[in-house]
Design a protein around this motif. Structure first.
Motif, PDB file in Angstrom:
ATOM      1  N   LYS A 156       0.846  -1.200   0.000  1.00 52.98           N
ATOM      2  CA  LYS A 156       0.000   0.000   0.000  1.00 52.98           C
ATOM      3  C   LYS A 156       0.873   1.239   0.000  1.00 52.98           C
ATOM      4  CE  LYS A 156      -2.655  -1.715   3.562  1.00 52.98           C
ATOM      5  NZ  LYS A 156      -3.577  -1.542   4.713  1.00 52.98           N
ATOM      6  N   GLY A 157       0.496   2.204  -0.788  1.00 51.70           N
ATOM      7  CA  GLY A 157       1.283   3.431  -0.784  1.00 51.70           C
ATOM      8  C   GLY A 157       0.659   4.522  -1.624  1.00 51.70           C
ATOM      9  N   GLN A 158       1.431   5.570  -1.811  1.00 45.17           N
ATOM     10  CA  GLN A 158       0.955   6.734  -2.564  1.00 45.17           C
ATOM     11  C   GLN A 158       1.659   6.795  -3.912  1.00 45.17           C
ATOM     12  OE1 GLN A 158       1.170  10.411  -0.374  1.00 45.17           O
ATOM     13  NE2 GLN A 158       0.366  11.641  -2.079  1.00 45.17           N
ATOM     14  N   LYS A 159       0.918   7.200  -4.933  1.00 43.55           N
ATOM     15  CA  LYS A 159       1.507   7.394  -6.257  1.00 43.55           C
ATOM     16  C   LYS A 159       2.298   8.709  -6.276  1.00 43.55           C
ATOM     17  CE  LYS A 159      -0.001   3.922  -8.881  1.00 43.55           C
ATOM     18  NZ  LYS A 159       0.932   2.976  -9.522  1.00 43.55           N
ATOM     19  N   THR A 160       3.310   8.758  -7.127  1.00 44.90           N
ATOM     20  CA  THR A 160       4.031  10.018  -7.295  1.00 44.90           C
ATOM     21  C   THR A 160       3.153  10.993  -8.086  1.00 44.90           C
ATOM     22  OG1 THR A 160       4.973   9.269  -9.386  1.00 44.90           O
ATOM     23  CG2 THR A 160       6.252   8.808  -7.395  1.00 44.90           C
ATOM     24  N   GLU A 161       3.540  12.250  -8.151  1.00 38.59           N
ATOM     25  CA  GLU A 161       2.806  13.266  -8.921  1.00 38.59           C
ATOM     26  C   GLU A 161       2.614  12.814 -10.368  1.00 38.59           C
ATOM     27  OE1 GLU A 161       1.480  16.588  -8.212  1.00 38.59           O
ATOM     28  OE2 GLU A 161       1.427  15.450  -6.341  1.00 38.59           O
ATOM     29  N   LYS A 162       3.672  12.222 -10.923  1.00 43.52           N
ATOM     30  CA  LYS A 162       3.645  11.792 -12.319  1.00 43.52           C
ATOM     31  C   LYS A 162       2.607  10.695 -12.551  1.00 43.52           C
ATOM     32  CE  LYS A 162       6.810   9.789 -15.792  1.00 43.52           C
ATOM     33  NZ  LYS A 162       6.193   8.498 -16.034  1.00 43.52           N
ATOM     34  N   GLU A 163       2.462   9.806 -11.590  1.00 39.00           N
ATOM     35  CA  GLU A 163       1.613   8.634 -11.777  1.00 39.00           C
ATOM     36  C   GLU A 163       0.206   8.803 -11.204  1.00 39.00           C
ATOM     37  OE1 GLU A 163       2.504   5.778 -13.410  1.00 39.00           O
ATOM     38  OE2 GLU A 163       4.476   6.580 -13.905  1.00 39.00           O
ATOM     39  N   LYS A 164      -0.071   9.953 -10.588  1.00 38.95           N
ATOM     40  CA  LYS A 164      -1.385  10.099  -9.954  1.00 38.95           C
ATOM     41  C   LYS A 164      -2.489  10.310 -10.999  1.00 38.95           C
ATOM     42  CE  LYS A 164      -1.649  15.044  -9.170  1.00 38.95           C
ATOM     43  NZ  LYS A 164      -1.566  16.182  -8.255  1.00 38.95           N
ATOM     44  N   PHE A 165      -3.720  10.136 -10.550  1.00 36.46           N
ATOM     45  CA  PHE A 165      -4.897  10.242 -11.399  1.00 36.46           C
ATOM     46  C   PHE A 165      -5.102  11.678 -11.878  1.00 36.46           C
ATOM     47  CE2 PHE A 165      -9.558  10.884 -11.708  1.00 36.46           C
ATOM     48  CZ  PHE A 165      -9.914   9.844 -12.548  1.00 36.46           C
ATOM     49  N   MET A 200      15.875   4.647  -2.994  1.00 34.80           N
ATOM     50  CA  MET A 200      15.599   6.006  -2.527  1.00 34.80           C
ATOM     51  C   MET A 200      15.427   6.935  -3.741  1.00 34.80           C
ATOM     52  SD  MET A 200      15.566   5.474   0.685  1.00 34.80           S
ATOM     53  CE  MET A 200      15.397   7.136   1.368  1.00 34.80           C
ATOM     54  N   TRP A 201      14.599   7.967  -3.524  1.00 33.37           N
ATOM     55  CA  TRP A 201      14.309   8.907  -4.619  1.00 33.37           C
ATOM     56  C   TRP A 201      14.226  10.317  -4.047  1.00 33.37           C
ATOM     57  CZ3 TRP A 201       8.926  10.763  -5.869  1.00 33.37           C
ATOM     58  CH2 TRP A 201       8.897  11.524  -7.047  1.00 33.37           C
ATOM     59  N   CYS A 202      14.770  11.263  -4.836  1.00 31.32           N
ATOM     60  CA  CYS A 202      14.863  12.648  -4.374  1.00 31.32           C
ATOM     61  C   CYS A 202      13.545  13.417  -4.510  1.00 31.32           C
ATOM     62  CB  CYS A 202      15.941  13.371  -5.169  1.00 31.32           C
ATOM     63  SG  CYS A 202      15.557  13.471  -6.939  1.00 31.32           S
ATOM     64  N   GLY A 203      12.616  12.867  -5.297  1.00 29.61           N
ATOM     65  CA  GLY A 203      11.343  13.555  -5.489  1.00 29.61           C
ATOM     66  C   GLY A 203      11.263  14.310  -6.806  1.00 29.61           C
ATOM     67  N   GLU A 204      12.371  14.336  -7.573  1.00 28.16           N
ATOM     68  CA  GLU A 204      12.385  15.068  -8.843  1.00 28.16           C
ATOM     69  C   GLU A 204      11.810  14.234  -9.981  1.00 28.16           C
ATOM     70  OE1 GLU A 204      13.180  18.214  -9.583  1.00 28.16           O
ATOM     71  OE2 GLU A 204      13.531  18.591  -7.437  1.00 28.16           O
ATOM     72  N   LEU A 205      10.930  14.879 -10.761  1.00 28.76           N
ATOM     73  CA  LEU A 205      10.330  14.230 -11.920  1.00 28.76           C
ATOM     74  C   LEU A 205      11.410  13.761 -12.902  1.00 28.76           C
ATOM     75  CD1 LEU A 205       7.807  13.552 -13.657  1.00 28.76           C
ATOM     76  CD2 LEU A 205       7.930  15.887 -14.566  1.00 28.76           C
ATOM     77  N   ALA A 206      12.458  14.578 -13.054  1.00 31.28           N
ATOM     78  CA  ALA A 206      13.519  14.250 -14.009  1.00 31.28           C
ATOM     79  C   ALA A 206      14.138  12.884 -13.703  1.00 31.28           C
ATOM     80  CB  ALA A 206      14.595  15.332 -13.983  1.00 31.28           C
ATOM     81  N   CYS A 207      14.343  12.596 -12.415  1.00 30.60           N
ATOM     82  CA  CYS A 207      14.927  11.311 -12.037  1.00 30.60           C
ATOM     83  C   CYS A 207      13.953  10.165 -12.331  1.00 30.60           C
ATOM     84  CB  CYS A 207      15.319  11.310 -10.559  1.00 30.60           C
ATOM     85  SG  CYS A 207      16.809  12.262 -10.247  1.00 30.60           S
ATOM     86  N   GLU A 208      12.684  10.407 -12.016  1.00 32.06           N
ATOM     87  CA  GLU A 208      11.668   9.383 -12.263  1.00 32.06           C
ATOM     88  C   GLU A 208      11.599   9.047 -13.754  1.00 32.06           C
ATOM     89  OE1 GLU A 208       7.915  10.680 -10.756  1.00 32.06           O
ATOM     90  OE2 GLU A 208       7.005   8.695 -10.898  1.00 32.06           O
ATOM     91  N   GLU A 209      11.668  10.092 -14.577  1.00 32.20           N
ATOM     92  CA  GLU A 209      11.613   9.887 -16.029  1.00 32.20           C
ATOM     93  C   GLU A 209      12.858   9.186 -16.556  1.00 32.20           C
ATOM     94  OE1 GLU A 209      10.628  13.818 -17.399  1.00 32.20           O
ATOM     95  OE2 GLU A 209       8.487  13.300 -17.592  1.00 32.20           O
ATOM     96  N   LYS A 210      13.996   9.564 -15.993  1.00 30.96           N
ATOM     97  CA  LYS A 210      15.252   8.947 -16.433  1.00 30.96           C
ATOM     98  C   LYS A 210      15.265   7.449 -16.085  1.00 30.96           C
ATOM     99  CE  LYS A 210      20.252   9.468 -16.306  1.00 30.96           C
ATOM    100  NZ  LYS A 210      21.403   9.960 -15.545  1.00 30.96           N
ATOM    101  N   ILE A 211      14.776   7.128 -14.896  1.00 28.12           N
ATOM    102  CA  ILE A 211      14.738   5.719 -14.487  1.00 28.12           C
ATOM    103  C   ILE A 211      13.851   4.925 -15.443  1.00 28.12           C
ATOM    104  CG2 ILE A 211      13.921   4.154 -12.675  1.00 28.12           C
ATOM    105  CD1 ILE A 211      14.870   6.320 -10.642  1.00 28.12           C
ATOM    106  N   LYS A 212      12.717   5.501 -15.787  1.00 27.31           N
ATOM    107  CA  LYS A 212      11.800   4.814 -16.694  1.00 27.31           C
ATOM    108  C   LYS A 212      12.457   4.620 -18.065  1.00 27.31           C
ATOM    109  CE  LYS A 212       7.195   4.705 -18.632  1.00 27.31           C
ATOM    110  NZ  LYS A 212       5.926   5.367 -18.897  1.00 27.31           N
ATOM    111  N   GLU A 213      13.087   5.685 -18.535  1.00 26.29           N
ATOM    112  CA  GLU A 213      13.708   5.646 -19.850  1.00 26.29           C
ATOM    113  C   GLU A 213      14.835   4.613 -19.926  1.00 26.29           C
ATOM    114  OE1 GLU A 213      13.904   9.859 -21.406  1.00 26.29           O
ATOM    115  OE2 GLU A 213      15.932   9.093 -21.851  1.00 26.29           O
ATOM    116  N   GLU A 214      15.646   4.580 -18.881  1.00 24.35           N
ATOM    117  CA  GLU A 214      16.832   3.722 -18.938  1.00 24.35           C
ATOM    118  C   GLU A 214      16.585   2.288 -18.501  1.00 24.35           C
ATOM    119  OE1 GLU A 214      20.489   5.271 -17.669  1.00 24.35           O
ATOM    120  OE2 GLU A 214      20.207   7.153 -18.755  1.00 24.35           O
ATOM    121  N   THR A 215      15.546   2.080 -17.697  1.00 21.35           N
ATOM    122  CA  THR A 215      15.359   0.719 -17.175  1.00 21.35           C
ATOM    123  C   THR A 215      14.010   0.113 -17.561  1.00 21.35           C
ATOM    124  OG1 THR A 215      14.257   1.348 -15.103  1.00 21.35           O
ATOM    125  CG2 THR A 215      16.662   1.413 -15.112  1.00 21.35           C
ATOM    126  N   GLY A 216      13.064   0.919 -17.959  1.00 22.64           N
ATOM    127  CA  GLY A 216      11.727   0.416 -18.261  1.00 22.64           C
ATOM    128  C   GLY A 216      10.856   0.299 -17.016  1.00 22.64           C
TER     129      GLY A 216
END
Ligand SMILES: [Zn+2]
Length: 476
Positions: A198-207, A426-442
């Motif tokens: 159970k948890g919270q979605k990030t800003e990017k993934e929220k409804f 761990m994650w810093c909260g920056e959208l840029a990091c979230e996007e980079k992780i998705k791009e590089e790892t899927g």
């Protein structure tokens, strides 16, 4: 084993996607229709959905909600009212532009979700603090024009429930959001035997349009995650867009605070991919349309069928029981009901009748036990309980084995390859990091779990300060 009886199911480890397709079609859950990406839910699949639905519906009502029904169509102008919401859904809506032979003055959307319809209605029926809270739910179909589709997991049209509530305060709305998330977790864990995070979605993934989205995430056999239910806190965003106001006790006008939450036929896909094996489906007893299948042995012999039917009638008090008295061979029946995931098979033949016993075979472990007739009811009930908890524990163990930790992006990438599953980082909260992780790892961020662990104080991606632990995974 009598191989000729087995309908061909691809081995899971050989080709998981094909295994899934084989199971949904050969276990008679669905058939394809002539509309791309749409499925026909067959009686066995629909009975499974009805069981899940009944369990959830009971809990929805026990927590004070009422069921309603909203229209299928939404006028374009109504959908446009909340900016983020329309942007989020626009790419996947189906439009109705013509009625009979007449073009429509205003296009209609086939509902992809019903927030705006509830909002329009709430504006009409909520006036005073005495009208609150409004706790509505609807069971319905919705349409989302998906590009790639798979039975249950992603279809153009699917079945679900959507709860929509309005409250006097932000705090009440927040309580409601979490209450319903917990209801979903309860159904998943205690009915479907699927452990959840159970948890919270990030800003990017929220409804689209929500202030905060909460989720229950589960892990499939192949190490991919599946979002299994979401609950959204809207704050006053929709209320402001739609003008839903009430007069409080001091006579002041206030906006209502809203929530919405949804649970869909997707969970059937989760059930298949969490519990299934090379023989096909494995359904936890609490969700199973048929919990016990009686297979008479040497049924042409005198007394066998009568005995088997008497058993069916007496066991109906304690379980959902069916009998296959067709003239197909027992070996065919064994394979068929194993493939359909029926939790327990009960075999009874002339010798058993003579010895006052039956044979029970459990689907999860394929173990056989001989049970004396005078202990049958009692032993059957405890066996069903045992299967239910065994399936949950097995799924939990699998998830734990497939949950790893990563401290760098390279580690994250490597672990996703070598041991697909949940990766805590761990994650810093920056959208840029979230996007980079998705791009590089899927992998996408699945959630910021309620149960936080401080793995380090550096972001897995940029190395800067980080105080949030996130679950990452490739997902369905
Ligand atoms: Zn970062």
């Amino acid at each position: 084993m009598a191989k000729e009886f087995v309908k061909d199911i691809t081995a899971m480890d050989e080709d998981f996607a094909q295994w899934y397709t084989d199971v949904v079609t050969k276990a008679d859950l669905i058939d394809y229709s002539s509309v791309r990406g749409s499925m026909i839910i067959r009686p066995y699949g629909y009975a499974l959905w009805e069981n899940i639905k009944n369990e959830l519906d009971r809990r929805i009502k026990e927590t004070g909600h009422e069921n309603v029904y909203m229209p299928l169509f939404i006028p374009e102008s109504l959908l446009q009212k909340e900016k983020d919401h329309v942007e989020g859904f626009a790419p996947e809506v189906a439009w109705v532009t013509q009625g009979g032979s007449e073009p429509l003055a205003e296009r209609l959307v086939v509902r992809p979700t019903s927030e705006v319809l509830f909002c329009e209605h709430y504006k009409n029926i909520i006036h005073s603090y005495r009208d609150l809270p409004k706790l509505y739910n609807q069971w319905a179909n919705v349409v989302r024009w998906e590009k790639t589709t798979r039975p249950f997991l992603r279809t153009l049209e699917f079945l679900w429930q959507e709860g929509h509530t309005a409250h006097a305060t932000d705090e009440e709305a927040m309580e409601e959001t979490i209450r319903m998330l917990n209801v979903y977790a309860d159904v998943l864990e205690n009915v479907l035997a699927i452990p959840v995070v159970k948890g919270q979605k990030t800003e990017k993934e929220k409804f689209a349009g929500a202030k905060a989205t909460f989720t229950v995430e589960s892990l499939m056999h192949d190490g991919k995650a599946l979002q299994s239910g979401t609950s959204h806190h809207f704050g006053t965003g929709f209320a402001e867009a739609f003008g839903i106001q009430y007069t409080d006790k001091d006579g002041k006008l206030q906006y209502v605070h809203q929530t919405s939450w949804g649970f869909t036929t997707r969970v059937i896909g989760a059930l298949i991919m969490v519990h299934g094996d090379d023989r096909g489906l494995v359904i936890p007893p609490k969700a199973a349309p048929i919990q016990v299948m009686i297979v008479p042995i040497a049924q042409h012999k005198e007394g066998v069928l009568d005995f088997a039917y008497d058993l069916k009638n007496s066991l109906a008090k304690v379980a959902r029981v069916d009998i296959d008295a067709s003239d197909k061979k027992p070996g065919w029946k064994f394979n068929e009901y194993e493939m359909k995931g029926i939790p327990v098979r009960l075999e009874v033949g002339p010798k058993d009748i003579e010895n006052k016993q039956v044979v029970l075979v459990r689907r999860d472990t394929l173990e056989k036990v001989v049970v004396p007739m005078d202990q049958l009811e009692e032993q059957l009930v405890s066996l069903l309980d045992e299967i239910q908890s065994n399936l949950y524990n097995k799924a939990l163990k699998h998830r734990e084995e497939r949950t790893s930790v990563a401290y760098t992006l390279d580690e994250l990438k490597e672990t996703l390859e070598s041991k697909p599953g949940f990766i805590k980082a761990m994650w810093c909260g920056e959208l840029a990091c979230e996007e980079k992780i998705k791009e590089e790892t899927g992998a996408t961020s699945r959630c910021i779990p309620f149960e936080q662990e401080k793995l380090s104080d550096q972001c897995v991606c940029c190395g800067k300060d980080a105080d949030k632990m996130v679950y990452w995974a490739k997902a369905y």
